[in-house]
Design a protein around this motif. Structure first.
Motif, short mmCIF file in Angstrom:
data_model
loop_
_atom_site.label_atom_id
_atom_site.label_comp_id
_atom_site.label_asym_id
_atom_site.label_seq_id
_atom_site.Cartn_x
_atom_site.Cartn_y
_atom_site.Cartn_z
N TYR A 149 -2.73 -26.95 -30.63
CA TYR A 149 -2.43 -28.51 -29.97
C TYR A 149 -1.05 -28.89 -31.12
O TYR A 149 -0.28 -29.76 -30.16
CB TYR A 149 -4.43 -29.21 -30.85
N HIS A 150 -0.53 -29.02 -32.19
CA HIS A 150 0.12 -28.82 -33.05
C HIS A 150 0.57 -27.93 -33.89
O HIS A 150 2.00 -28.43 -34.45
CB HIS A 150 0.15 -30.45 -33.64
N GLY A 151 -0.13 -26.66 -33.47
CA GLY A 151 0.37 -25.82 -34.72
C GLY A 151 0.52 -25.65 -35.83
O GLY A 151 1.06 -24.39 -36.44
N TRP A 152 -0.52 -25.67 -36.31
CA TRP A 152 -1.15 -25.76 -37.44
C TRP A 152 -1.36 -24.26 -37.59
O TRP A 152 -2.21 -23.10 -36.94
CB TRP A 152 -1.84 -26.38 -38.26
N CYS A 170 -2.95 -22.88 -34.51
CA CYS A 170 -3.82 -23.72 -33.25
C CYS A 170 -2.59 -24.41 -32.03
O CYS A 170 -1.82 -24.46 -32.12
CB CYS A 170 -4.04 -24.94 -34.23
N CYS A 176 -9.46 -26.95 -36.62
CA CYS A 176 -8.10 -27.06 -37.28
C CYS A 176 -8.30 -28.52 -38.25
O CYS A 176 -9.48 -29.39 -36.82
CB CYS A 176 -7.26 -27.43 -36.39
N HIS A 226 -6.53 -30.67 -38.58
CA HIS A 226 -6.01 -31.68 -38.37
C HIS A 226 -6.76 -32.82 -37.14
O HIS A 226 -6.70 -34.21 -37.70
CB HIS A 226 -4.36 -31.69 -38.13
N ARG A 227 -6.21 -31.75 -36.35
CA ARG A 227 -7.77 -32.80 -35.30
C ARG A 227 -8.96 -32.43 -34.09
O ARG A 227 -9.10 -33.55 -33.89
CB ARG A 227 -6.80 -34.22 -34.13
N GLY A 228 -8.45 -31.17 -35.36
CA GLY A 228 -10.57 -30.33 -34.98
C GLY A 228 -10.59 -29.84 -33.83
O GLY A 228 -11.30 -29.86 -33.43
N MET A 229 -9.27 -29.28 -33.32
CA MET A 229 -9.01 -28.11 -32.22
C MET A 229 -9.94 -26.88 -32.82
O MET A 229 -9.12 -26.75 -34.17
CB MET A 229 -7.77 -28.65 -31.83
FE1 FES Z 1 -4.98 -27.96 -34.90
FE2 FES Z 1 -3.01 -30.80 -34.46
S1 FES Z 1 -5.10 -30.58 -33.82
S2 FES Z 1 -2.60 -28.64 -35.35
#
Ligand code: FES
Length: 431
Positions: free
Chosen positions: A102-105, A100, A80, A82-85
């Motif tokens: 982590y935060h749902g992207w 994702c 992802c 956003h933060r690399g998850m």
């Molecule tokens: Fe994927 Fe935040 S790391 S939505």
């Protein structure tokens, strides 16, 4: 680059052991070899339906392979923006989207970012989602095998495989129906460098006919026979691709290896059955029936054993470790009892617990352990069998051909590795 060029000599057949254990070289390999080569990810039958996906790797980068609505395939980085998850944490499955954890992207099955939770509330302007979708790889197939490559400039898979294709077809094009993968993907870890495994499948019939597998052959012999009753053959060839580092070796009209590993049912299926006659018509008698017991590597990490029908990717995990991802393929129209026999014999021989697999793994692990020594890690290794003894105009076999107990294909593999490591432009590297 000048220092790397001293590590491998194609002309003299000498390699420096540091190519197997040096951390800095490994980091360069990830960038110059694995991010620029075609890497085997799986078989088309692993992802037959829209939304079917497989999580795998290009080098150490996790990627998602997904079947699209139009039946095409996509491969994108499993990360992802956003933060690399990771976008997907399952081994495989069927998905309508990748959200994702982590935060749902949310991403559609083509890898496009399509939804960001609280986007309006969190951003003054909408984000340009096309800029924040994961990196896409090129994906191409050959005879049901799916390969991916990050590099836009790299040659097509077809050019990459080039003169290797007839040798690949021995396993993957025996019948109009093609092949299918059976069973799951077996995964295990071996503390060795990826080039040991790749080179052995590329170039080393020698170990099978001399020492490493003799106990396995002995165990598989009928009760009234022992090794003294066997005339281990030297009738066969080794192929070195003109470009690309690929290689294979095989016996001709000598079912010794196949009989010893897979037993009489598979040997009969591959050599004298009605299906063998079909393969003979399709590929020609030499490739369809007379080439028996083969090892092969498509550079860098796709290796397989036609007749035994295991295929695997040696995923690198640092200079001293690999993850083996192996699966079995069979002729899609083979009788059910033959498919089952391939499955059973593969589990017995070339799998995480297979008797022949143990022989190989033990050799690779022991050599890699030696490289902890200050002197042993820099030893010059001899890769000289078949030096000056190859031909490019064999009447039956395309490519550069030498004897079955040769190391010409190993030299070809290391020469291509050297070029990938030291030539940064496809202007000089191209086939
Ligand atoms: Fe994927 Fe935040 S790391 S939505």
């Amino acid at each position: 680059i000048d220092e790397i060029k001293k590590l491998v000599s194609d002309e003299n057949g000498i390699i420096d052991a540091r190519i197997y254990n040096d951390e800095a070289l490994y980091e360069l390999e990830l960038e110059r070899v694995f991010a620029r080569s075609w890497i085997l990810l799986g078989h088309e039958s692993h992802v037959p339906n829209t939304g079917d996906f497989l999580n795998t790797y290009i080098g150490e980068d996790p990627v998602i392979l997904v079947r699209q609505k139009d039946a095409s395939l996509r491969v994108f980085l499993n990360q992802c923006h956003h933060r690399g998850m990771k976008l997907s944490r399952d081994d495989a499955g069927n998905a309508k989207a990748f959200v994702c954890t982590y935060h749902g992207w949310a991403h559609d099955i083509s890898g496009q970012l399509i939804d960001i939770p609280f986007e309006k509330e969190g951003h003054c302007e909408p984000l340009d989602k096309s800029k924040w979708s994961p990196l896409q790889a090129r994906v191409e197939t050959y005879r049901g095998l799916i390969f991916a490559n990050w590099d836009e400039q790299a040659p097509s898979l077809d050019k990459y495989l080039s003169d290797s294709k007839p040798y690949i077809d021995v396993m993957f094009n025996r019948t109009e129906a093609g092949t299918e993968a059976i069973g799951g993907i077996q995964k295990w870890v071996i503390p060795t460098n990826w080039k040991f495994a790749a080179e052995q499948f590329c170039s080393d019939m020698y170990h099978a006919a001399t020492m490493s597998h003799l106990s396995g052959f002995t165990a598989g012999l009928p009760e009234h026979m022992d090794l003294n009753d066997i005339d281990i053959p030297a009738q066969g060839n080794q192929f070195r691709a003109k470009w690309g580092g690929h290689g294979t070796g095989y016996y001709v009209d000598q079912p010794f290896l196949l009989q010893g590993v897979m037993g009489p049912v598979i040997t009969e299926y591959m050599t004298t059955s009605p299906q063998a006659e079909v393969a003979s018509k399709r590929l020609g008698p030499m490739f369809g029936q007379h080439v028996i017991g083969q090892h092969m590597t498509i550079f860098p990490t796709c290796s397989f054993l036609p007749g035994i029908n295991t295929i695997r990717t040696w995923h690198p995990r640092g200079p001293n470790e690999i993850e083996v991802w192996a699966f079995i393929v069979v002729d899609a129209d083979a009788p059910d009892h033959i498919k089952e026999e391939f499955r059973k014999q593969n589990i017995r021989t070339f799998s995480a617990g297979g008797v022949f697999e143990q022989d190989d793994g033990e050799n690779w692990i022991e050599v890699q352990k030696l490289f902890r020594g200050n002197k042993a890690r820099k030893t010059k290794l001899n890769v000289q069998m078949g030096l000056g003894n190859s031909t490019t105009d064999h009447p039956d076999f395309p490519g550069r051909i030498s004897g079955v107990y040769s190391e010409d294909a190993a030299r070809g593999m290391y020469q291509h590795w050297l070029r990938m490591m030291t030539e940064l432009s496809w202007d000089t590297l191209k086939p």
